[in-house]
Design an enzyme around this catalytic site. Sequence first.
Site, PDB file in Angstrom:
ATOM      1  N   SER A 105       0.722  -1.291  -0.190  1.00  0.00           N
ATOM      2  CA  SER A 105       0.107  -0.009  -0.045  1.00  0.00           C
ATOM      3  C   SER A 105       0.799   1.159  -0.077  1.00  0.00           C
ATOM      4  O   SER A 105       2.081   1.069  -0.038  1.00  0.00           O
ATOM      5  CB  SER A 105      -0.858  -0.059   1.226  1.00  0.00           C
ATOM      6  OG  SER A 105      -0.257   0.307   2.502  1.00  0.00           O
ATOM      7  N   LYS A 106       0.190   2.204   0.134  1.00  0.00           N
ATOM      8  CA  LYS A 106       0.852   3.702   0.067  1.00  0.00           C
ATOM      9  C   LYS A 106       1.922   3.790   1.068  1.00  0.00           C
ATOM     10  O   LYS A 106       2.998   4.499   0.735  1.00  0.00           O
ATOM     11  CB  LYS A 106      -0.141   4.901   0.185  1.00  0.00           C
ATOM     12  CG  LYS A 106      -0.825   5.024  -0.969  1.00  0.00           C
ATOM     13  CD  LYS A 106      -0.426   6.431  -1.638  1.00  0.00           C
ATOM     14  CE  LYS A 106      -0.444   6.589  -2.997  1.00  0.00           C
ATOM     15  NZ  LYS A 106       0.675   6.047  -3.869  1.00  0.00           N
ATOM     16  N   ARG A 107       1.716   3.145   2.029  1.00  0.00           N
ATOM     17  CA  ARG A 107       2.793   3.286   3.252  1.00  0.00           C
ATOM     18  C   ARG A 107       4.051   2.740   2.800  1.00  0.00           C
ATOM     19  O   ARG A 107       5.236   3.006   3.651  1.00  0.00           O
ATOM     20  CB  ARG A 107       2.209   3.002   4.558  1.00  0.00           C
ATOM     21  CG  ARG A 107       2.357   1.701   4.649  1.00  0.00           C
ATOM     22  CD  ARG A 107       1.235   1.238   6.312  1.00  0.00           C
ATOM     23  NE  ARG A 107       1.124   0.065   5.983  1.00  0.00           N
ATOM     24  CZ  ARG A 107       1.707  -1.007   6.449  1.00  0.00           C
ATOM     25  NH1 ARG A 107       2.751  -0.913   7.124  1.00  0.00           N
ATOM     26  NH2 ARG A 107       1.281  -2.187   6.245  1.00  0.00           N
TER      27      ARG A 107
END
Length: 488
Positions: free
Chosen positions: A254-256
């Site tokens: 994901s984005k993180r």
Amino acid sequence: MKDTVRVRFAPSPTGSLHIGGARTALFNLLFARNNGGTFVLRIEDTDTERSTEESAMQIVRSLRWLGLDWDEGPEKGGEFGPYFQSHRLELYKKEVQRLLAEGKAYYCYCTPEELAERREAALKAGKAPRYDGCCRNLTDEQKKKFEAEGRKPTIRIKVPQEGQTIVDDLIRGRVVFENSVLDDFIIFKSNGIPTYNFACVVDDNAMKITHIIRAEEHLSNTPKQIQAYNALGYEIPQFAHVPMILAPDRSKLSKRHGATSVEEFRDQGYLAEAIVNYLTLLGWSPEGNEEIFGMEKAIKEFSLERVNKTAAVYDVKKLTWINGHYLRELDIDYITKQVIPFMLKKGIISEEEAEKRYEYIKQIAAISRDRSKTLDELADSIAFFFKDVTEYEEKGVKKHFAGEKAAELLIKGAEALEKLDEFTHDSTEKAFRALAENMGIKAAELIHPTRLAISGRTVGPGLFEIIVLLGKEETVRRMRKAAGWIRK
Ligand code: GLU
Ligand code: ZN
């Protein structure tokens, strides 16, 4: 029958193209090319709330940028178009009418509230929440009554409740689903738009798709789709579900975990060739253990048998390493054209300079590219050729700018260079070596402070290569300026 292979990449335009999607597209393309088949791009934009034209354009752009060119699809056309599902509603309507007429589908008048209530009740009773089939056998009278109440029906497909649905997946092997877990799922929403599981099946049939290569997350949709194939009387294609891509900590990517979309990688200075090479090896392995694997070679060697059955773990370090390789090895004109936008964005040069001084930029890129891993880094590392040095690397200052002796060396070095008529790699090097000998020091003692003075950095291309490209006047000026800076 090799020449009949037809595959498709069918993204929903609800965001940018992520590396998972790019890999699915790539595997489809490699499979198609390896089999002399056709690669179709189809935009699945029936989810009117989440789909945007901007996203569709972005996906198309990212695929083009990666060099994943399709044979049929948007901007290309083809015999089975249109290639946007939103332009194919007539076909879905025709097919759903056929199912209704054949008694294989039916109108369901249940409201979302009623369905939610029944779902709750089922859960409370410890049962799996499935549609209970209550509208399967409505009489004409009951239908009329619901219509009169103003209810807008959905259309559901009749799914057998006994037996099994078997998926012989080309990657996963045989996967068996009990029909008792399936229910009469919705194929047309009350707004007259088909659902994914219906539109996808109608299109894969209409577009004569032979192999469906897609992400593992769709394996659970496959038994439903097979039921739709059966009801529609279509021939069932082959399925190949590609395992997931996980983050380094094995959680969902994901984005993180940093950049995940193709455009983000592009903006960070990754080359399309490197991303394609990296994605080729993300979940597929060739017979040898080569890491540098261009598209042409991948096309020759690709097979679904060698797609891994377990999840792939994403590793940006490996991508960066591969990027460094292509940065060093690809044609220098190509690399120069790729790095210029980064220089423009950083304000290192103007558009006009980029054009006028193209050859100069190319020479600089040629001597500098070995030390960078991304185009962004490369742009930073060559900025000093175009902008005066305003800062010196701290650890370099401690080592090479220590006191009056360093200032003196720089002044002497500048004088030696200034005297030269011919300003070449050889002549400047000779001048430096002679000076060092005269002063009874090692040439390195002259070279390090000079590098810091003219580039602000402690590492970089060979000093004499830099000096020649920077030119006599500018080199000498920067050396004197640094001497002044040391003395102040
Ligand atoms: N539109 C679906 C998605 O983007 C495609 C699934 C499929 O390939 O069937 O996930
Ligand atoms: Zn119902």
